[in-house]
Scaffold this active site. Structure first.
Site, short mmCIF file in Angstrom:
data_model
loop_
_atom_site.label_atom_id
_atom_site.label_comp_id
_atom_site.label_asym_id
_atom_site.label_seq_id
_atom_site.Cartn_x
_atom_site.Cartn_y
_atom_site.Cartn_z
N CYS A 163 34.63 49.05 51.91
CA CYS A 163 35.53 49.62 52.92
C CYS A 163 36.03 48.54 53.90
CB CYS A 163 34.80 50.67 53.73
SG CYS A 163 34.12 51.98 52.72
N ARG A 168 39.12 43.62 49.16
CA ARG A 168 37.71 43.99 49.25
C ARG A 168 37.33 45.05 48.21
NH1 ARG A 168 35.38 42.82 54.46
NH2 ARG A 168 34.07 44.64 54.30
N TRP A 175 35.93 52.62 49.94
CA TRP A 175 35.29 52.44 48.63
C TRP A 175 34.23 53.52 48.56
CZ3 TRP A 175 30.36 50.92 46.75
CH2 TRP A 175 30.35 50.42 45.43
N ASN A 208 32.76 52.02 58.30
CA ASN A 208 32.17 51.23 57.21
C ASN A 208 30.67 51.38 57.31
OD1 ASN A 208 34.69 50.32 56.62
ND2 ASN A 208 34.27 48.16 57.04
N GLY A 209 30.00 51.47 56.15
CA GLY A 209 28.55 51.60 56.15
C GLY A 209 28.12 52.96 55.64
N GLU A 241 26.05 33.14 34.69
CA GLU A 241 27.26 33.20 35.51
C GLU A 241 28.50 33.40 34.63
OE1 GLU A 241 27.86 33.80 38.40
OE2 GLU A 241 29.85 33.08 38.85
N LYS A 251 31.03 36.57 34.96
CA LYS A 251 32.46 36.37 35.23
C LYS A 251 33.29 37.12 34.20
CE LYS A 251 32.53 35.29 38.24
NZ LYS A 251 31.79 34.99 39.42
N GLU A 309 32.89 41.12 34.56
CA GLU A 309 33.42 41.80 35.73
C GLU A 309 34.94 41.84 35.74
OE1 GLU A 309 32.45 40.29 39.69
OE2 GLU A 309 32.37 38.27 38.92
N HIS A 342 14.37 36.43 18.80
CA HIS A 342 13.30 37.40 19.07
C HIS A 342 13.86 38.81 19.22
CE1 HIS A 342 10.34 34.25 19.28
NE2 HIS A 342 11.17 33.56 20.04
N LYS A 357 34.55 43.29 47.11
CA LYS A 357 34.32 41.88 47.41
C LYS A 357 33.04 41.69 48.23
CE LYS A 357 35.16 37.53 47.59
NZ LYS A 357 34.73 36.79 46.38
O1 M6R Z 1 29.12 37.71 49.33
P1 M6R Z 1 27.93 37.47 48.47
O2 M6R Z 1 27.87 36.06 47.94
O3 M6R Z 1 26.62 37.84 49.14
O4 M6R Z 1 28.10 38.42 47.23
C1 M6R Z 1 27.10 38.55 46.26
C2 M6R Z 1 27.62 39.27 45.05
O5 M6R Z 1 28.04 40.56 45.39
C3 M6R Z 1 28.80 38.52 44.41
O6 M6R Z 1 28.45 37.21 44.06
C4 M6R Z 1 29.27 39.26 43.15
O7 M6R Z 1 28.30 39.20 42.15
C5 M6R Z 1 30.60 38.67 42.67
N1 M6R Z 1 31.55 39.71 42.46
C6 M6R Z 1 30.51 37.93 41.39
O8 M6R Z 1 31.72 37.37 41.05
#
Ligand code: M6R
Length: 609
Positions: free
Chosen positions: A2, A27, A75, A99-100, A482, A486, A489, A505, A604
């Site tokens: 949000c 976001r 969100w 927010n929250g 990673e 990437k 997502e 395994h 985000k």
């Molecule tokens: O803002 P942050 O680094 O704490 O965020 C952590 C994760 O939410 C963030 O890295 C998320 O996994 C990304 N979308 C990955 O690309």
């Protein structure tokens, strides 16, 4: 997640709010709305969907000029995305955006329903509005009503509030979720995120936990927890509106990948003095590093993956036993701390709720904490004992690239600093590590970006698949995690990372004709073993893309496609492999027509637990 924007002043509020909302889009959100004060009361317009849908509604039913308004991107958490669940929520004289999460909203709702209050939405926010309105009706004073109402709420909140009988006034309070005030030429602003303020001003003030604010067209007042009023101590940010724009790139993610060489240089150079690692500008001296006997890295998502790479760096270079923990799990089973444990939390946004909760847990346990954070003055940066900023600049794409890249670069520098402080390496060896990260790594990233055409060609094959495997050993296994995140997502392809030796395994049963396997092999000593694993999957039909050192032997014979990585330093090899997997993910998602900067269901900055 949000987003909040608010304004009061002599300007026209509605276009400012829609502008701020459009900046907040990155976001991640699924509904949007605003409420503006007019001569005939507060007018609220909100809907499921994106800003375009809100603008259509505003065109059909324009709000005549208003100087005071609040807006929100939602969100969904409590109740799905819908016009009704969208913020702002209005009860009586009170209109608010939130927010929250109000964790005790069920109890509060039952209490209110017992007194005859009815609700139209499924949200916790409408309950918060009703609690606040009840207090406001009772005491008639906004400040004490907000204080009493929020004292009944548990959970986290940042509220932007209008009262229908308070002309030109916007109220705000935060606990657990960030809020920033700003001072512009034509009025005062409120936002959950610095980037939303950049189109208007660069003078800002971050509300501290429990502070309450009142904005009018003539000024801003902050009330401390005991309600002592003061003028905010304004700061000036060096961020600009341009730094939060695409600058000619089709997507923020691509722009941010290309910004990595500069971001790494900006993040590591302030930590170098006379060619040696030096964190004195961050208030950290050699004595501090010397006392570190073991490290717990705590973070989420990609930041946690940076921690996985950090394990290798800190154990290999600095000989410090290290673990990397998922922040949301940390409180339930924290690794055993001993004398000399340092907790490092990593967060690009500095506001991730799970990471913040883990940081607070570590603080309560009496452990020393160090935060590696990109967004300045955020809650995590403020609450940690020590902080090291990565200077990646604003990261807008939901999928982190330069954020992760700079986190790894800083971990590299920390490993070198600890090693040097403990006398494990001499000046020459430390200088070589520093050169690797300050010079070789940025160059390796730039050089890999010269290969975008080749990477796009490989992506054509990936884009047609629904499953992709990443394999690697040691640091390359961490990088595989990673790479897989990437790809999944942003392209919605199911991607999994495995330690290369682990496939046989069980998982190798999933390999069939043409299954893509991306094998990463940057460590010379591990090449032969990973190459054997490549042969295993290839002989079962896999299509293998092998990322290997430029001096690796027989690579072309083992794999279907080979991406060669520079070997002038370990840092160069590592960062080149990172860039390759980022570009593969980006190009694959582009070919699949995905919403790259705003992938479905993602946010985000994840400010709920
Ligand atoms: O803002 P942050 O680094 O704490 O965020 C952590 C994760 O939410 C963030 O890295 C998320 O996994 C990304 N979308 C990955 O690309």
């Amino acid at each position: 997640m949000c987003g909040i924007i608010g304004y009061t002043g002599i300007g026209n509020a509605v276009p400012k709010i829609t502008k701020g909302l459009s900046v907040l889009e990155y976001r991640g959100y699924d509904s949007v709305g605003l409420a503006a004060k007019t001569d005939t009361g507060i007018k609220t317009v909100k809907c499921k969907g994106r800003i375009g849908a809100l603008e259509e509604k505003l065109e059909a039913s324009p709000i005549k000029e208003s100087g005071t308004a609040i807006g929100h991107t939602r969100w969904a958490t409590h109740g799905g995305p819908s016009d009704t669940n969208a913020h702002p929520h209005s009860v009586g004289k009170t209109v608010l955006v939130h927010n929250g999460i109000i964790e005790n909203y069920r109890e509060l709702k039952s209490e209110l329903e017992a007194t005859g209050v009815t609700f139209v939405s499924e949200t916790d926010t409408e309950v918060a509005a009703a609690v606040l309105n009840g207090e406001y009706e009772r005491v008639g004073d906004p400040i004490s009503a907000i204080r009493t109402a929020t004292s009944r709420m548990t959970g986290s909140y940042a509220f932007g509030i209008l009262f229908s009988d308070k002309d030109g006034e916007v109220f705000a309070i935060r606990s657990g979720s960030p809020l920033i005030l700003a001072k512009g030429a034509d009025g005062y602003y409120l936002a959950s995120d610095m980037t939303a303020l950049l189109p208007f001003t660069n003078e800002y003030y971050c509300l501290v936990e429990g502070e309450l604010a009142r904005l009018t067209p003539n000024g801003a007042t902050v009330y401390s927890a005991d309600n002592t009023p003061s003028e905010p101590a304004w700061s000036v940010t060096s961020m600009t509106a341009e730094s939060a724009q695409k600058g000619g790139y089709p997507h923020f993610m691509l722009k941010e990948i290309y910004e990595q060489p500069e971001a790494v240089v900006k993040s590591v150079s302030p930590r170098v003095k006379k060619g040696q690692p030096d964190f004195s500008a961050d208030g950290i001296d050699a004595e501090f590093w010397k006392k570190v006997k073991n490290i717990q890295i705590v973070a989420c998502g990609s930041a946690m993956h940076a921690g996985l790479v950090g394990i290798r760096l800190l154990e290999d270079i600095a000989k410090v036993p290290t673990v990397s923990c998922i922040a949301s799990e940390y409180r339930y089973h924290p690794p055993i701390a001993t004398d000399g444990t340092l907790v490092i939390v990593i967060s690009q946004s500095g506001e991730t709720a799970d990471t913040l909760a883990a940081l607070r847990y570590a603080t309560d346990a009496g452990l020393p904490t160090l935060a590696i954070v990109n967004a300045v003055e955020t809650t995590i940066a403020r609450e940690a004992d020590k902080r090291i900023y990565t200077y990646a600049g604003p990261e807008i794409a939901v999928a982190t690239t330069k954020g992760y890249c700079t986190q790894v670069s800083v971990l590299y520098m920390i490993a070198a600093a600890i090693s040097k402080a403990k006398g494990l390496i001499d000046d020459t060896e430390a200088a070589a590590l520093v050169k690797g990260i300050t010079e070789d790594a940025p160059k390796a990233i730039s050089d890999m970006l010269e290969n975008v055409e080749m990477l796009r060609g490989l992506s054509e094959r990936l884009a047609k698949k629904e499953h992709v495997f990443f394999i690697g050993r040691g640091t390359d296994y961490a990088m595989s995690e990673e790479g897989a995140l990437k790809l999944k997502e942003i392209s919605y392809i199911h991607a999994e990372a495995y330690a290369a030796g682990e496939l046989k395994h069980g998982t190798i049963s999933l390999i069939e004709e043409d299954t893509p396997v991306i094998a990463i092999s940057t460590e010379e000593a591990l090449y032969d073993k990973t190459e054997s694993n490549v042969r295993e999957v290839r002989s079962r039909g896999a299509y293998v893309i092998l990322l290997c050192r430029e001096d690796a032997k027989n690579a072309e014979a083992s794999a279907d496609a080979v991406i060669r990585l520079p070997v002038n330093s370990a840092a160069a090899t590592l960062f080149a492999s990172l860039t390759a997997v980022q570009v593969l993910a980006y190009e694959t998602a582009t070919l699949r027509g995905c919403d790259i900067d705003r992938p479905r269901n993602l946010a985000k900055s994840v400010t709920v637990e």
